[in-house]
Scaffold this motif. Sequence first.
Motif, PDB file in Angstrom:
ATOM      1  N   GLN A  25       0.943  -1.087   0.020  1.00  0.00           N
ATOM      2  CA  GLN A  25      -0.118   0.618  -0.284  1.00  0.00           C
ATOM      3  C   GLN A  25       0.932   1.687   0.048  1.00  0.00           C
ATOM      4  O   GLN A  25       0.838   2.158  -1.149  1.00  0.00           O
ATOM      5  CB  GLN A  25      -0.925  -0.585   1.649  1.00  0.00           C
TER       6      GLN A  25
ATOM      7  N   PRO B  25      -3.324  -5.082  -5.586  1.00  0.00           N
ATOM      8  CA  PRO B  25      -4.374  -4.729  -4.470  1.00  0.00           C
ATOM      9  C   PRO B  25      -4.174  -5.004  -3.129  1.00  0.00           C
ATOM     10  O   PRO B  25      -3.811  -6.272  -3.128  1.00  0.00           O
ATOM     11  CB  PRO B  25      -6.116  -4.586  -4.718  1.00  0.00           C
ATOM     12  N   VAL B  26      -5.173  -5.068  -1.775  1.00  0.00           N
ATOM     13  CA  VAL B  26      -4.911  -6.218  -0.550  1.00  0.00           C
ATOM     14  C   VAL B  26      -5.654  -7.103  -1.152  1.00  0.00           C
ATOM     15  O   VAL B  26      -5.194  -8.562  -0.505  1.00  0.00           O
ATOM     16  CB  VAL B  26      -5.075  -4.830   0.617  1.00  0.00           C
ATOM     17  N   TRP B  27      -6.463  -6.661  -1.876  1.00  0.00           N
ATOM     18  CA  TRP B  27      -7.506  -7.881  -2.113  1.00  0.00           C
ATOM     19  C   TRP B  27      -6.620  -9.137  -2.589  1.00  0.00           C
ATOM     20  O   TRP B  27      -7.236 -10.096  -2.472  1.00  0.00           O
ATOM     21  CB  TRP B  27      -9.114  -7.941  -2.311  1.00  0.00           C
ATOM     22  N   ALA B  28      -6.180  -8.581  -3.439  1.00  0.00           N
ATOM     23  CA  ALA B  28      -5.332  -9.718  -4.172  1.00  0.00           C
ATOM     24  C   ALA B  28      -4.240 -10.024  -3.067  1.00  0.00           C
ATOM     25  O   ALA B  28      -3.926 -11.099  -3.827  1.00  0.00           O
ATOM     26  CB  ALA B  28      -4.740  -9.128  -5.244  1.00  0.00           C
TER      27      ALA B  28
ATOM     28  N   ILE C 195      -4.396 -10.887  -0.037  1.00  0.00           N
ATOM     29  CA  ILE C 195      -5.573 -11.714   0.613  1.00  0.00           C
ATOM     30  C   ILE C 195      -5.210 -12.857   0.278  1.00  0.00           C
ATOM     31  O   ILE C 195      -5.088 -14.097   0.315  1.00  0.00           O
ATOM     32  CB  ILE C 195      -5.812 -11.373   1.718  1.00  0.00           C
ATOM     33  N   ILE C 196      -5.808 -13.105  -1.522  1.00  0.00           N
ATOM     34  CA  ILE C 196      -5.992 -13.818  -1.968  1.00  0.00           C
ATOM     35  C   ILE C 196      -4.511 -14.893  -2.286  1.00  0.00           C
ATOM     36  O   ILE C 196      -5.095 -16.345  -2.123  1.00  0.00           O
ATOM     37  CB  ILE C 196      -6.205 -14.101  -3.463  1.00  0.00           C
TER      38      ILE C 196
END
Length: 807
Positions: free
Chosen positions: A494, A501-504, A506-507
């Motif tokens: 970030q 992105p953070v969601w990626a 986390i994935i």
Amino acid sequence: MAAHDLGRTASAGSSSDAKNSSKEEISDVPQLDNVEATLKRDYVDHRLNDPNMETEKIDQVEATLERGDYKAEVQLEEELEEDSPYPEVRAAVSNVDDHTMPVMTFRTWVLGMLFTIVIPGLNQLLSYRFPTLTISSFVTQLLCYPMGVFMAKVLPEKVIKTPFGSFTLNPGPFNVKEHTVITVMSNVTYQRAYSSQIAAVQRVTYGYDWGYGWILMITLSSQLMGFSFAGVFRRWLVWPAAMIWPGNLGNTALMTALHRQVDVGENHMSRYKFFMLSCLGAFCWYWFPGYIFTMLSTGNWFCLIAPDNVVLNQLLGTQQGLGLIPLTFDWTQVTYVSNPLYTPWWAEANVLGGFVVAYCIIGPILYYNNVWNTAYLPFLASGTYDRFGKKYKVAKVTTPDHLHFDPVGYNNYSEEYFTISYSMAFALSFAAITAVIVHVVLFHGKQIVQQLRSSYDDEKDVHARLMQRYPEVPKYWYAILFLITFGLGVGGIQGWDTGLPVWAFIIAMILGFFFMLPVGVVLAISNQEVGLNILSEFIIGYMKPGSATGMMLFKTFCYMIVYQGLSFTGDMKFGHYMKIPPKDMFVAQVSAIVVSSFVVLGVQEWVFSNIKNICTPEAESNFTCANVIVFGTASQIWGLIGPAVVFSPGKMYGKLLWMFLAGALAPVIVWLIARKWPRSFIRLINVPVILTGTGLIPPATGINFTSWALIGFVFQYLVRRRRTGWWTRYNYIFGSALDTGTALAGVVIFFTVVFPQGKNQAFTQGNWWGNTAQYETADGLGTPYKQLAAGESFYPAPKDFRPAPVH
């Protein structure tokens, strides 16, 4: 005790009255039902899911249980608790423990940190040079032994008192537990940090630098996050006896040879002497294939018969061919896949079978029929090619700053084409991903559920029982480590414009966590690891194409969580075998990774600041950064261009996606057949090992698999069965000696004759036939089956290209 000895013991007193009389004789033995349950769980139930368990031993236990010979049952259970049920482990690991041995001593920290700094630093430096060299942990294991013994002789034994407690610099003789911890600290760090390549690619390929602080955050996060997950899975991957981790047995055998220098029999050479003689022999010999007469290494002798015959060179060649005749005398070629003296023969046979079917049958059929235009390309090579049969020029399909994909340039230039070996590698990798999940669920699911409900105290394996003396690492230690690494990862992603992105992120973590157990189970029993590098490139390329840095970050976290996490887990098992307190292992491993991360990134900063023309053909001393260039090209192909233009339905390689389904179905078929005929060889077929065993092709070639399987067949099948005594005494010692001697010779050769001479090599730059002839053949030149004239393409015009999607 050998399997046939167990049979004689079990059959004793098996008359018609044996059941009742034996039961009366042992009526004072508590919980007889638990004995039978243990035997059934640890032997009979393993028939399908444990290919390392000897079939003869399972048959003997089954017969004993069916007869109800209670006395024999108790005796078998006692033998199970006295030592490991696996002959590999019995041959390489001691079944006793001295809990009074000091572990985290002054010597441990000094030598551990010395090798944590020196070995990763040297490997990081050498990784930029061609040819490169990796100094393995075997070198550390051997070198630190005389250093530890010397420190034990010269350091003062006086007890020093401090406000925090008392300690001594010299608690006595240098012991095996100190030695183990030092080796582990080197083992988890000797390979360069994977994430360091991201910063190198940013400099070399994209022309910008985000600084030392950013890449340090990413490195610490990616290197340690897998360790926090390893703490979760240790009950499945470390505690059970069935998780033998074959790759550790060479280290444990070497420890035994160095610290238990006793004769193994009146008429037998001691293991220590055998190791030293074998190590010396390997050291002296490697000068020939490694420097003086390199034809002994490449081994494409038969290509010299007809150096211009393309088909002959592709079938028998060893540089870009199948290497069907395994005539190499270079131990580094033989062990490129893994050490064949450690890997179980059943696993080697599975890998060999996969190699023969995929690369010796299907591959040539597709290649010589010019499927996907592969006949215009080399048979076995990595990377991508254009329609002119040349290496793909990524600069032509990206914007001038090389930061974005240019669809117009793509349509005007060329689609991407893979060699047949690279295409097969993608197909097998796709299938392996689903196969490993289905296989572990079918063959190991029951044990995984049982292990979830059990505790450490339920383990009957002698090594687990001995380790119960030492407190386990509290779960909150791993939780705190995860929170720290997660925070560092989010901060690095970030705080800069990474495009991820953070969601990626986390994935990527979820994928790594999900695959760690199934990949770990296969690795722990077979010494073969399913890699997630191709899958991670594939997923991020579809999820968020157009970001090279984002792709590199996603790939690094997804791949390294599994790879590094299992590296930590394997070292936990090494410590488990050597009876190292788990808390000491945790502290040593984390400390080593933190220190080495600063070291390798510091070395990288020095390299880019002090070596002229770094990562260019004009670089001093051949510091051309081959690994960085390949990593950067992958970031453009899979990050900027993305897999959608290659693998989507309707695209040339779109049909390869069916391999995901094929990989999921294959283990089901094997499982159903094995359940029908549980005593047949079918139970030894392991689909993930078959699919992933050849994962190093390319750049590995056929010689790395045929020679590996041949040596494995000799030692792990013939010698093990016909010379069991020799195999038990010396097999793992011999493997570690060859590894160590060859590694030491490689270090000496590099620093004494290769590195000082730079590009003016006396033996490798046209000095004599034995070092040049192998490169003057169609195999050495990578000549394709079909030839193109200058400027000719195997597609007539760009207008015939299918339009590339715009993202």
